[in-house]
Design an enzyme around this catalytic site. Sequence first.
Site, mmCIF file in Angstrom:
data_model
loop_
_atom_site.group_PDB
_atom_site.id
_atom_site.type_symbol
_atom_site.label_atom_id
_atom_site.label_comp_id
_atom_site.label_asym_id
_atom_site.label_seq_id
_atom_site.Cartn_x
_atom_site.Cartn_y
_atom_site.Cartn_z
ATOM 1 N N HIS A 41 0.866 -1.199 0.000
ATOM 2 C CA HIS A 41 0.000 0.000 0.000
ATOM 3 C C HIS A 41 0.893 1.236 0.000
ATOM 4 C CE1 HIS A 41 -3.841 2.149 1.482
ATOM 5 N NE2 HIS A 41 -2.960 3.079 1.170
ATOM 6 N N HIS A 97 1.560 5.382 -1.705
ATOM 7 C CA HIS A 97 1.208 6.549 -2.519
ATOM 8 C C HIS A 97 2.487 7.107 -3.121
ATOM 9 C CE1 HIS A 97 -2.942 6.767 -0.973
ATOM 10 N NE2 HIS A 97 -2.394 6.243 0.114
ATOM 11 N N LEU A 98 2.574 7.043 -4.438
ATOM 12 C CA LEU A 98 3.773 7.568 -5.114
ATOM 13 C C LEU A 98 3.567 8.969 -5.655
ATOM 14 C CD1 LEU A 98 5.277 4.588 -7.161
ATOM 15 C CD2 LEU A 98 6.293 5.780 -5.209
ATOM 16 N N ARG A 99 2.297 9.415 -5.734
ATOM 17 C CA ARG A 99 1.982 10.727 -6.316
ATOM 18 C C ARG A 99 2.458 10.789 -7.769
ATOM 19 N NH1 ARG A 99 -1.305 10.824 -2.075
ATOM 20 N NH2 ARG A 99 -0.421 11.732 -0.192
ATOM 21 N N ASN A 141 -5.096 7.351 -6.148
ATOM 22 C CA ASN A 141 -5.812 8.597 -5.807
ATOM 23 C C ASN A 141 -5.041 9.842 -6.241
ATOM 24 O OD1 ASN A 141 -3.914 8.129 -3.732
ATOM 25 N ND2 ASN A 141 -5.121 9.242 -2.221
ATOM 26 N N LYS A 166 -9.234 -0.049 -5.876
ATOM 27 C CA LYS A 166 -9.318 0.584 -4.560
ATOM 28 C C LYS A 166 -10.670 1.243 -4.349
ATOM 29 C CE LYS A 166 -7.809 2.288 -0.632
ATOM 30 N NZ LYS A 166 -6.655 3.099 -0.289
ATOM 31 N N HIS A 213 -10.598 1.264 1.741
ATOM 32 C CA HIS A 213 -10.386 2.272 2.786
ATOM 33 C C HIS A 213 -11.597 2.160 3.702
ATOM 34 C CE1 HIS A 213 -8.814 6.116 4.513
ATOM 35 N NE2 HIS A 213 -10.038 6.076 5.008
ATOM 36 N N HIS A 259 -4.841 -0.649 5.904
ATOM 37 C CA HIS A 259 -4.407 0.089 7.103
ATOM 38 C C HIS A 259 -5.365 -0.063 8.283
ATOM 39 C CE1 HIS A 259 -7.087 2.918 5.142
ATOM 40 N NE2 HIS A 259 -6.173 3.355 4.297
ATOM 41 N N LEU A 270 -5.193 9.245 7.888
ATOM 42 C CA LEU A 270 -6.509 8.613 7.967
ATOM 43 C C LEU A 270 -6.393 7.157 7.545
ATOM 44 C CD1 LEU A 270 -8.732 11.494 6.563
ATOM 45 C CD2 LEU A 270 -8.751 10.582 8.899
ATOM 46 N N ASP A 284 1.400 2.631 3.534
ATOM 47 C CA ASP A 284 0.537 3.800 3.318
ATOM 48 C C ASP A 284 1.362 5.085 3.353
ATOM 49 O OD1 ASP A 284 -1.767 5.154 2.697
ATOM 50 O OD2 ASP A 284 -2.579 5.152 4.722
ATOM 51 N N HIS A 331 2.990 14.563 1.505
ATOM 52 C CA HIS A 331 2.361 15.850 1.172
ATOM 53 C C HIS A 331 3.413 16.922 1.392
ATOM 54 C CE1 HIS A 331 -1.881 14.555 0.986
ATOM 55 N NE2 HIS A 331 -1.593 13.736 1.980
ATOM 56 N N ALA A 347 -4.202 14.832 5.390
ATOM 57 C CA ALA A 347 -3.932 13.554 6.057
ATOM 58 C C ALA A 347 -2.861 12.804 5.276
ATOM 59 C CB ALA A 347 -5.204 12.723 6.110
HETATM 60 O O1 DOR Z 1 -3.651 9.558 5.591
HETATM 61 C C1 DOR Z 1 -3.974 9.227 4.459
HETATM 62 N N1 DOR Z 1 -3.384 9.761 3.370
HETATM 63 N N2 DOR Z 1 -4.935 8.329 4.303
HETATM 64 C C2 DOR Z 1 -5.426 8.038 3.097
HETATM 65 O O2 DOR Z 1 -6.318 7.238 3.030
HETATM 66 C C3 DOR Z 1 -4.950 8.730 1.880
HETATM 67 C C4 DOR Z 1 -3.605 9.230 2.074
HETATM 68 C C5 DOR Z 1 -3.183 10.218 1.016
HETATM 69 O O3 DOR Z 1 -3.393 9.957 -0.165
HETATM 70 O O4 DOR Z 1 -2.601 11.247 1.381
HETATM 71 ZN ZN ZN Z 2 -3.403 5.067 1.485
#
Ligand code: DOR
Ligand code: ZN
Length: 346
Positions: free
Chosen positions: A13, A15-17, A41, A99, A136, A174, A219, A247, A251, A263
């Site tokens: 799990h 997030h690579l952006r 996302n 997802k 989620h 998560h 989150l 996860d 940011h 989050a």
């Molecule tokens: O804390 C989180 N950040 N929870 C998520 O479900 C998404 C993630 C994000 O993409 O920043």
């Molecule tokens: Zn996530």
Amino acid sequence: MTSLAITRPDDWHLHLRDGDLMAAVLPDTVRRFARAIVMPNLAPPVTTAKAAASYRNRVLALLPAESDFQPLMTLYLTDDTGPRDITEAVDSGLVFAVKLYPAGATTHSDAGVTDLSRCHDALAVMAEAGLPLLVHGEVTDPEVDIFDREKQFIERILAPLVDTLPSLKIVFEHVTTADAVDFVTSSRAGVAATITPQHILLNRNDLFEGGLRPHRFCLPVLKAERHRQAVLEAAVSGDPRFFLGTDSAPHPKSRKESDCGCAGIYSAHAGIELYAEAFADAGRLDRLEAFASHHGADFYDLPRNRGRVTLIEDPWRVPDRIEVPGGESIVPFRAGRTIRWRLDRS
Ligand code: DOR
Ligand code: ZN
């Protein structure tokens, strides 16, 4: 010095952006993990096989030439995802899961699902094809206390879904509560869960340690100590239904330290080391390898990795910031503090 060699792990799990942010964070994951399930996302979200293929190409373009890292792409489920989207995803060979974000639950979830019954046909095709649904697991009802949103999700959405589609593979992402752990351990075959480093190392007091700590906000939000202990016990239990998913969710610092902070906790810079610390503290380092390198691959019906990595108990100081091309920066998990395990560079 104590050291531990394990099969190269995978991050189930991540997030690579995209763009500059991805360029800044991808090397951290690639150094540690052989594969990662890449979250969809983005803005706009990755809703089609075509978009997933193009995102995958952008990941591959940023890899060092000698890297054999494999990004395992995912689709973002919407109210409009249909059977054809799923078949195309399966046929592409590049999409490994879909997802589910309940609409409004978290970062970039506005296009998420408002009513899961609208996705029934797509989910049925996924069940047939063996394509897992990643969940989620939080309700978005503002009347529900934020600490109860996972528990409510189990009762209102997840338990009925598990019964309605008995062959659908589901990863409860998560997990943060004793309730989620109990649900997974008492579920039918084909239901598993990922566990993040923050949910086994921190509890909700850590969100307010000496003041408000925006870099510990994610989150699902951190929970009470008894829940942290239940999730840690699941992680170190050796139960194959629990596996590693950081996860890691970068940011920009300015977006976290804000009137309405995002989050997400960035942990890829220590994506295996943080788990080593938690497992060592629990006296269960012997179970790290299965959790980090075996259970996830087995669940996804993928081969286990062949390479190995070595972890050494040798404390190091986490940098205060990770620079992002273009002038932004990320504040990593444990910034300015010590992590007791490090990855051997040799
Ligand atoms: O804390 C989180 N950040 N929870 C998520 O479900 C998404 C993630 C994000 O993409 O920043
Ligand atoms: Zn996530």
